[in-house]
Design a protein around this motif. Structure first.
Motif, mmCIF file in Angstrom:
data_model
loop_
_atom_site.group_PDB
_atom_site.id
_atom_site.type_symbol
_atom_site.label_atom_id
_atom_site.label_comp_id
_atom_site.label_asym_id
_atom_site.label_seq_id
_atom_site.Cartn_x
_atom_site.Cartn_y
_atom_site.Cartn_z
ATOM 1 N N TYR A 87 0.864 -1.183 0.000
ATOM 2 C CA TYR A 87 0.000 0.000 0.000
ATOM 3 C C TYR A 87 0.894 1.224 0.000
ATOM 4 N N ARG A 88 0.805 2.016 -1.070
ATOM 5 C CA ARG A 88 1.641 3.216 -1.196
ATOM 6 C C ARG A 88 0.762 4.441 -1.353
ATOM 7 N N LEU A 89 1.030 5.444 -0.534
ATOM 8 C CA LEU A 89 0.243 6.673 -0.571
ATOM 9 C C LEU A 89 0.604 7.574 -1.740
ATOM 10 N N ASP A 90 1.643 7.213 -2.476
ATOM 11 C CA ASP A 90 2.061 8.042 -3.615
ATOM 12 C C ASP A 90 1.693 7.413 -4.959
ATOM 13 N N ARG A 91 0.840 6.381 -4.941
ATOM 14 C CA ARG A 91 0.526 5.660 -6.177
ATOM 15 C C ARG A 91 -0.985 5.526 -6.371
ATOM 16 N N VAL A 92 -1.414 5.658 -7.639
ATOM 17 C CA VAL A 92 -2.804 5.400 -8.032
ATOM 18 C C VAL A 92 -2.754 4.408 -9.183
ATOM 19 N N ARG A 93 -3.464 3.309 -9.008
ATOM 20 C CA ARG A 93 -3.550 2.322 -10.087
ATOM 21 C C ARG A 93 -4.884 2.484 -10.798
ATOM 22 N N VAL A 94 -4.817 2.509 -12.127
ATOM 23 C CA VAL A 94 -6.006 2.645 -12.971
ATOM 24 C C VAL A 94 -6.140 1.348 -13.752
ATOM 25 N N ALA A 105 -12.864 2.082 -9.872
ATOM 26 C CA ALA A 105 -12.536 3.442 -9.433
ATOM 27 C C ALA A 105 -11.059 3.515 -9.062
ATOM 28 N N PRO A 106 -10.292 4.365 -9.719
ATOM 29 C CA PRO A 106 -8.888 4.530 -9.334
ATOM 30 C C PRO A 106 -8.808 5.068 -7.910
ATOM 31 N N ARG A 107 -7.851 4.544 -7.137
ATOM 32 C CA ARG A 107 -7.684 5.014 -5.764
ATOM 33 C C ARG A 107 -6.220 4.955 -5.356
ATOM 34 N N VAL A 108 -5.894 5.751 -4.364
ATOM 35 C CA VAL A 108 -4.545 5.769 -3.826
ATOM 36 C C VAL A 108 -4.282 4.431 -3.168
ATOM 37 N N GLY A 109 -3.082 3.927 -3.339
ATOM 38 C CA GLY A 109 -2.713 2.649 -2.687
ATOM 39 C C GLY A 109 -1.891 1.840 -3.560
#
Length: 109
Positions: A87-94, A105-109
């Motif tokens: 879990y990374r607060l600097d990444r969004v996976r689409v 839904a893209p989300r931080v993590g």
């Protein structure tokens, strides 16, 4: 760009150093409360999900997420792909389907 949570953390750094150095019970409680406060501010000040992007082209997602927070790393990935579980607060996976449309839904993590 700094997030509100980063600025607050920088303001607390001298206190945190003192707490770690002296390790009194009262100071440990203060540190614990400061960390909770920073976490709450991070959640409410920064957008963490983009449900409005579901059904749109994946290529648009990167630009839209960067408009909200330019410091985030956006990864466009085919749905059902294997990904790491960290879990990374600097990444969004689409996640996109074969046509390139966002399916979750893209989300931080």
């Amino acid at each position: 760009p700094y997030r509100a949570s980063h600025i607050i953390l920088l303001a607390f750094l001298p206190s945190i150093h003192t707490i770690i150095k002296h390790r009194t019970y009262k100071m440990k409680i203060i540190l614990f409360l400061a960390i909770i406060l920073i976490s709450i501010i991070a959640v409410f000040c920064n957008k963490t999900a983009w449900p409005e992007l579901v059904g749109r082209p994946g290529a648009e997602a990167e630009a839209i997420v960067h408009e909200d927070d330019a410091s985030l790393l956006v990864q466009v990935i085919p749905e059902n792909s294997m990904v790491t579980m960290d879990y990374r607060l600097d990444r969004v996976r689409v996640f996109v389907n074969k046509e390139g449309t966002i399916v979750r839904a893209p989300r931080v993590g």
